[in-house]
Design a protein around this motif. Structure first.
Motif, short mmCIF file in Angstrom:
data_model
loop_
_atom_site.label_atom_id
_atom_site.label_comp_id
_atom_site.label_asym_id
_atom_site.label_seq_id
_atom_site.Cartn_x
_atom_site.Cartn_y
_atom_site.Cartn_z
N UNK A 202 0.83 -1.21 0.00
CA UNK A 202 0.00 0.00 0.00
C UNK A 202 0.87 1.27 0.00
N UNK A 203 2.04 1.20 0.65
CA UNK A 203 2.90 2.40 0.67
C UNK A 203 3.43 2.69 -0.74
N UNK A 204 3.81 1.61 -1.44
CA UNK A 204 4.25 1.80 -2.83
C UNK A 204 3.10 2.38 -3.66
N UNK A 205 1.90 1.86 -3.40
CA UNK A 205 0.71 2.33 -4.11
C UNK A 205 0.46 3.81 -3.86
N UNK A 206 0.54 4.20 -2.56
CA UNK A 206 0.31 5.61 -2.20
C UNK A 206 1.30 6.53 -2.90
N UNK A 207 2.49 6.01 -3.16
CA UNK A 207 3.51 6.84 -3.81
C UNK A 207 3.51 6.70 -5.32
N UNK A 208 2.42 6.17 -5.85
CA UNK A 208 2.25 6.16 -7.30
C UNK A 208 2.64 4.87 -8.00
N UNK A 209 2.96 3.81 -7.23
CA UNK A 209 3.29 2.53 -7.86
C UNK A 209 4.73 2.46 -8.32
N UNK A 210 5.05 1.37 -9.02
CA UNK A 210 6.43 1.07 -9.38
C UNK A 210 7.11 2.10 -10.25
N UNK A 211 6.39 2.56 -11.28
CA UNK A 211 7.06 3.48 -12.21
C UNK A 211 7.38 4.81 -11.54
N UNK A 212 6.42 5.30 -10.74
CA UNK A 212 6.66 6.56 -10.03
C UNK A 212 7.83 6.39 -9.06
N UNK A 213 7.89 5.22 -8.42
CA UNK A 213 8.97 4.95 -7.46
C UNK A 213 10.33 5.01 -8.17
N UNK A 214 10.40 4.34 -9.33
CA UNK A 214 11.67 4.34 -10.07
C UNK A 214 12.05 5.76 -10.50
N UNK A 215 11.04 6.54 -10.91
CA UNK A 215 11.31 7.91 -11.34
C UNK A 215 11.84 8.73 -10.15
N UNK A 216 11.22 8.53 -8.96
CA UNK A 216 11.67 9.26 -7.76
C UNK A 216 13.12 8.92 -7.45
N UNK A 217 13.43 7.61 -7.49
CA UNK A 217 14.79 7.18 -7.17
C UNK A 217 15.77 7.76 -8.20
N UNK A 218 15.35 7.71 -9.47
CA UNK A 218 16.25 8.17 -10.53
C UNK A 218 16.58 9.66 -10.39
N UNK A 219 15.56 10.44 -9.95
CA UNK A 219 15.79 11.88 -9.86
C UNK A 219 16.83 12.21 -8.79
N UNK A 220 17.00 11.31 -7.82
CA UNK A 220 17.97 11.58 -6.75
C UNK A 220 18.90 10.38 -6.59
N UNK A 221 19.27 9.78 -7.71
CA UNK A 221 19.97 8.49 -7.66
C UNK A 221 21.26 8.53 -6.84
N UNK A 222 22.11 9.53 -7.10
CA UNK A 222 23.42 9.54 -6.40
C UNK A 222 23.20 9.72 -4.90
N UNK A 223 22.23 10.57 -4.56
CA UNK A 223 21.92 10.79 -3.14
C UNK A 223 21.45 9.49 -2.48
N UNK A 224 20.50 8.81 -3.14
CA UNK A 224 19.98 7.55 -2.59
C UNK A 224 21.12 6.54 -2.43
#
Ligand code: ASP
Length: 406
Positions: A202-224
């Motif tokens: 459900x947390x992944x869902x709240x944050x927009x699902x898999x594709x949104x999650x990957x996009x979020x990670x990608x935008x701050x990849x080096x930081x993550x």
């Protein structure tokens, strides 16, 4: 009996791994639909939270009473604080080194920097000391302010031990409470895989699902990657310390802690995980007296993952704004990030809020926090897992050192 206990522990661990993987997959592909089972995760989380106050009270009172005289309490308290202080200091140092090496903020756009929506407040040294006490212990319990409850219980138990026969029935009462709560923890553990599945999906869902999650990670990849590699380095050091100091098998210890670590990852709350941390450390065979006293204190003030994350986050913000932090300023980050981590409650995203004291100490804009919000829900889970790892290793190490110093 012991064999069947370890068998059911292994089975539960397997189910937890499957639950996390299945929850991740379901949230990735069917994020929207998974939001409808958020209540199942909430049920698991709330049930755990329901146990925290009685567990902490009974555990600290029986733990301190079991230590006997005040000198032993002083020794155990001193060892715990020394362990927490050293490991937090090392965690922040790793964070600083990683952020200087990886330079995650260099070139990060400031376009998304919105003012944080979280309520920000300052935590100075005096606030930290004042947070040890509360004028109304019932209100502290009702609002889950754990530090004053722990302080009250330590002093209350120390007083009980001076009363001789009069104090004994009270101590026995809390021993009963403690046993009953731990039995309830054992029951709740069977529900853990379902709760963990629902929380992750459900947390992944709240944050927009898999594709949104990957996009979020990608935008701050080096930081993550900087935060995660720092956390892994610290976890490795903690495991090495456990082996060198106690000569325990690290794999065996981690096996006992597996359910608690995965629950920490799913709930992002080290306080809510405390009942399972207790159970894991108990199964790992750590002395009751150390476990009951050291763990509640650790779950409240010892946050290695949070300290490390705050150091990386602050340097990220400085780099993103093109501000060069001098060596002295980085030492200031070291000191204030340690304080901020101690002041952070064991609840989701608490570290994000207490980071304000570090930013203010070195004069960085608070809006910088807005840069990190997109991935914080995920990094919160990672740092909470290391927080719980640090607490559980601490129980075994302090217990071992306590026997040695005797
Ligand atoms: N969520 C963390 C914990 O419960 C605290 C934090 O870093 O936000 O340990």
């Amino acid at each position: 009996m012991i064999k069947s206990k370890s068998k059911s522990e292994s089975r539960l661990l397997m189910m937890m791994v499957v639950a996390i993987l299945a929850g991740g997959t379901a949230g990735y592909f069917w994020g929207d639909a998974m939001q409808s089972i958020a209540w199942v995760g909430e049920l698991f989380l709330t049930t755990l939270k329901m146990l925290i106050v009685p567990l902490i009270a009974a555990s600290v009172i029986t733990g301190v009473a079991g230590l006997g005289d005040v000198r032993h309490l002083g020794r155990m308290g001193g060892l715990s604080v020394a362990y927490y202080g050293c490991t937090t200091f090392i965690a922040v140092s790793i964070g600083l080194i990683m952020a200087n090496l990886w330079q995650p903020g260099v070139g990060a756009g400031l376009g998304d920097a919105a003012a944080p929506t979280h309520q920000l407040h300052d935590v100075g040294m005096s606030e930290l000391i004042l947070s040890l006490v509360h004028p109304n212990i019932i209100e502290a319990a009702a609002t889950m302010k754990l530090l004053p409850i722990i302080v009250f219980c330590i002093v209350f138990a120390a007083a009980l031990t001076t009363l001789g026969e009069t104090g004994k029935p009270v101590i026995r009462f809390f021993e009963g409470v403690n046993e009953a709560i731990m039995t309830m923890v054992g029951w709740i553990m069977f529900f853990a895989p379902i709760g963990v599945f629902a929380l992750i999906a459900s947390k992944l869902g709240q944050n927009g699902g898999g594709e949104a999650f990957l996009a979020q990670i990608q935008s701050l990849l080096v930081y993550v990657l900087t935060v995660i590699s720092g956390l892994l380095t610290h976890a490795f050091l903690l495991c090495t310390a456990l082996f060198i100091i106690t000569r325990r098998s690290v794999l065996d210890y981690l096996k006992h802690m597996g359910t608690a670590l995965m629950t920490a990852f799913s709930t992002a709350s080290s306080s809510a995980t405390l009942p399972l941390t207790m159970e894991g450390v108990k199964n790992a065979g750590v002395n009751d007296r150390a476990r009951r006293f050291v763990l509640p204190l650790g779950a409240t003030i010892n946050m290695d993952g949070t300290a490390l994350y705050e150091a990386v986050a602050v340097l990220f913000i400085a780099q993103a704004y093109g501000i060069d932090l001098s060596f002295t300023q980085q030492i200031l980050v070291l000191i204030t990030a340690t304080m901020a981590a101690i002041g952070a409650a064991g609840i989701p995203e608490a570290g994000l809020v207490t980071m304000v004291i570090v930013l203010e100490a070195v004069g960085l804009p608070l809006e910088g926090i807005g840069l990190l919000l997109a991935v914080d829900w995920f990094l919160d889970r990672c740092r909470t897992t290391v927080n719980v790892l640090g607490d559980s290793m601490g129980a075994a190490i302090v217990d071992h050192l306590d026997h040695k110093v005797k």
